[in-house]
Design a protein around this motif. Structure first.
Motif, short mmCIF file in Angstrom:
data_model
loop_
_atom_site.label_atom_id
_atom_site.label_comp_id
_atom_site.label_asym_id
_atom_site.label_seq_id
_atom_site.Cartn_x
_atom_site.Cartn_y
_atom_site.Cartn_z
N PRO A 18 0.81 -1.23 0.00
CA PRO A 18 0.00 0.00 0.00
C PRO A 18 0.84 1.28 0.00
CG PRO A 18 -0.89 -1.58 1.57
CD PRO A 18 0.43 -2.13 1.11
N SER A 19 1.97 1.24 0.70
CA SER A 19 2.85 2.42 0.72
C SER A 19 3.46 2.66 -0.66
CB SER A 19 3.95 2.23 1.76
OG SER A 19 3.41 2.03 3.04
N ILE A 20 3.90 1.58 -1.31
CA ILE A 20 4.48 1.72 -2.66
C ILE A 20 3.44 2.23 -3.64
CG2 ILE A 20 5.48 0.44 -4.59
CD1 ILE A 20 6.84 -1.38 -2.60
N TYR A 21 2.23 1.66 -3.59
CA TYR A 21 1.17 2.08 -4.50
C TYR A 21 0.81 3.55 -4.30
CZ TYR A 21 0.30 -2.77 -5.86
OH TYR A 21 0.41 -4.04 -6.36
N THR A 22 0.77 3.99 -3.06
CA THR A 22 0.46 5.40 -2.78
C THR A 22 1.53 6.33 -3.33
OG1 THR A 22 -0.71 4.76 -0.75
CG2 THR A 22 -0.06 7.06 -0.96
N MET A 23 2.79 5.95 -3.14
CA MET A 23 3.90 6.75 -3.66
C MET A 23 3.86 6.80 -5.19
SD MET A 23 7.98 5.97 -3.58
CE MET A 23 7.71 4.65 -4.79
N VAL A 24 3.62 5.65 -5.83
CA VAL A 24 3.57 5.59 -7.29
C VAL A 24 2.40 6.43 -7.81
CG1 VAL A 24 3.14 4.06 -9.26
CG2 VAL A 24 4.73 3.36 -7.47
N LEU A 25 1.28 6.40 -7.12
CA LEU A 25 0.12 7.18 -7.54
C LEU A 25 0.42 8.67 -7.54
CD1 LEU A 25 -2.92 7.41 -8.22
CD2 LEU A 25 -3.35 7.45 -5.76
N ILE A 26 1.00 9.15 -6.46
CA ILE A 26 1.27 10.59 -6.33
C ILE A 26 2.33 11.04 -7.33
CG2 ILE A 26 2.11 12.38 -4.77
CD1 ILE A 26 0.93 10.76 -2.45
N ILE A 27 3.47 10.35 -7.33
CA ILE A 27 4.56 10.74 -8.22
C ILE A 27 4.19 10.47 -9.68
CG2 ILE A 27 6.98 10.35 -8.82
CD1 ILE A 27 7.49 9.60 -5.93
N GLY A 28 3.54 9.34 -9.93
CA GLY A 28 3.19 8.97 -11.30
C GLY A 28 2.23 9.93 -11.95
N LEU A 29 1.21 10.35 -11.22
CA LEU A 29 0.25 11.31 -11.79
C LEU A 29 0.94 12.63 -12.12
CD1 LEU A 29 -2.94 10.77 -9.59
CD2 LEU A 29 -2.63 10.16 -12.00
N TYR A 72 -7.25 -2.61 -0.70
CA TYR A 72 -7.36 -4.08 -0.62
C TYR A 72 -6.26 -4.69 0.22
CZ TYR A 72 -6.81 -8.89 -2.32
OH TYR A 72 -6.64 -10.26 -2.41
N TYR A 73 -5.03 -4.33 -0.05
CA TYR A 73 -3.91 -4.92 0.70
C TYR A 73 -3.82 -4.35 2.12
CZ TYR A 73 -2.42 -6.98 -3.69
OH TYR A 73 -2.37 -7.71 -4.85
N PHE A 74 -4.23 -3.10 2.29
CA PHE A 74 -4.21 -2.50 3.62
C PHE A 74 -5.21 -3.20 4.55
CE2 PHE A 74 -5.58 0.73 6.74
CZ PHE A 74 -4.34 1.05 7.30
#
Length: 340
Positions: A18-29, A72-74
């Motif tokens: 969940p931490s990786i996905y959140t980071m990817v979402l913010i930086i990726g967008l 989901y993973y959280f």
């Protein structure tokens, strides 16, 4: 699971993913939005730019699904969004993964033709042709990703009478793991191995030509090497580990289903979980490719004009014309500016 097998902890899924996905979402967008905006505003949509825009589109197909996967993973792998949306999120992941690989391969082939075979490629990478190629890539990626949606993606385990934990499988349930392994190997071959070999062949030849030529600017060579380094980083960090450990994990699950317990099972499972976190980083690293290429145009405008003057002074000999065309075509491919 056989009695002689020890269970594997799932802490990585519930705490790290969940931490990786959140980071990817913010930086990726942010990175993809800014990169695509710069391409649309400053560059003509020809050649590599059409492929770059499609890489950005592939990223934007996947990034909106990350909040749902994070939740989901959280929640300890408790899927509350339904079977259909589970399949959609996994389908978007495959579109992003193999679409990115496909368009990176297109960029590699385009630059290979522009540098090594400039006369054959001249005038062929029009908007119409690049759009047609892009459509073909999306069709191929969709065709090889659609079978994934036919496999069972969700299941419910009744832990108590009042509590149900719904799973959204990254691959499929243990019941169909042997069949899915066959599909996964085919997808790895067509979606990853073949494009990766094409990319290596193209850039290997390009680097060889750049190193042997004395007429190409040193800075141009350095930027080409940097782009190659970015692609190697993408494949080494995101794509190669994921495909290796996904298939090994599926094979281990098949052995466990038969009552066998390989000694390497826990290590492969842990490596597979880590590779799942790394593979989504491609949505963060992909912008490095098109930001790097768009920077080339602003850096080499003067070199392009200089090459036009040099071309006018060259003799009409066959060797001189071909060499001049190679140098000029390389600058066209690097900067994507209009011809002189």
């Amino acid at each position: 699971m056989p009695d002689n097998c020890t269970s594997v902890e799932y802490d990585f899924e519930s705490k790290i993913l969940p931490s990786i996905y959140t980071m990817v979402l913010i930086i990726g967008l942010g990175a993809n939005g800014w990169g695509m905006k710069s391409i649309l505003q400053k560059q003509k949509k020809v050649g590599n730019n059409v492929f770059l825009l499609n890489i950005g589109l592939a990223n934007f197909l996947f990034l909106p699904t990350l909040p749902f996967l994070s939740a989901y993973y959280f929640m300890n792998s408790n899927w509350i969004f339904g079977d259909a949306f589970c399949k959609i999120t996994r389908f978007c992941f495959n579109l992003n993964l193999y679409g990115s690989i496909g368009f990176l391969t297109c960029i590699s082939v385009d630059r290979y033709l522009a540098i090594v075979h400039p006369l054959k490629a001249m005038g062929r990478m029009t908007v119409r042709n690049t759009v047609a190629i892009s459509v073909m890539v999306w069709v191929l990626v969709s065709v090889q990703s659609l079978p994934d949606m036919l496999y069972l993606k969700t299941s419910t385990n009744n832990t108590t009478k009042t509590n149900e934990t719904a799973k959204c499988y990254h691959t499929t349930s243990t019941q169909y793991v042997e069949d899915y392994l066959t599909y996964s190997l085919g997808q790895t071959l067509t979606g990853f191995c073949i494009p990766f070999l094409i990319l290596l062949g193209c850039y290997g030849h390009v680097i060889l030509v750049l190193c042997q030529s004395n007429t190409i600017d040193k800075e141009v060579k350095q930027r080409s090497l940097k782009l190659l380094f970015i692609l190697i980083l993408l494949f080494s960090v995101c794509y190669i580990p994921y495909h290796i450990f996904r298939n090994l994990n599926l094979y281990a699950r098949g052995l466990l289903k038969k009552g066998q317990c390989p000694t390497w099972n826990n290590g492969v499972f842990s490596a597979h979980q880590i590779s799942r976190g790394l593979v989504c980083l491609n949505s963060v690293l992909n912008p490095l490719v098109y930001l790097h290429i768009t920077d080339i145009s602003t850096q080499f405008n003067k070199l392009l004009l200089r090459s036009c003057h040099m071309l006018n002074r060259l003799t009409v000999s066959r060797y001189g014309s071909v060499q001049a065309t190679q140098d000029l075509r390389f600058l066209f491919a690097s900067s994507n500016t209009s011809s002189c």
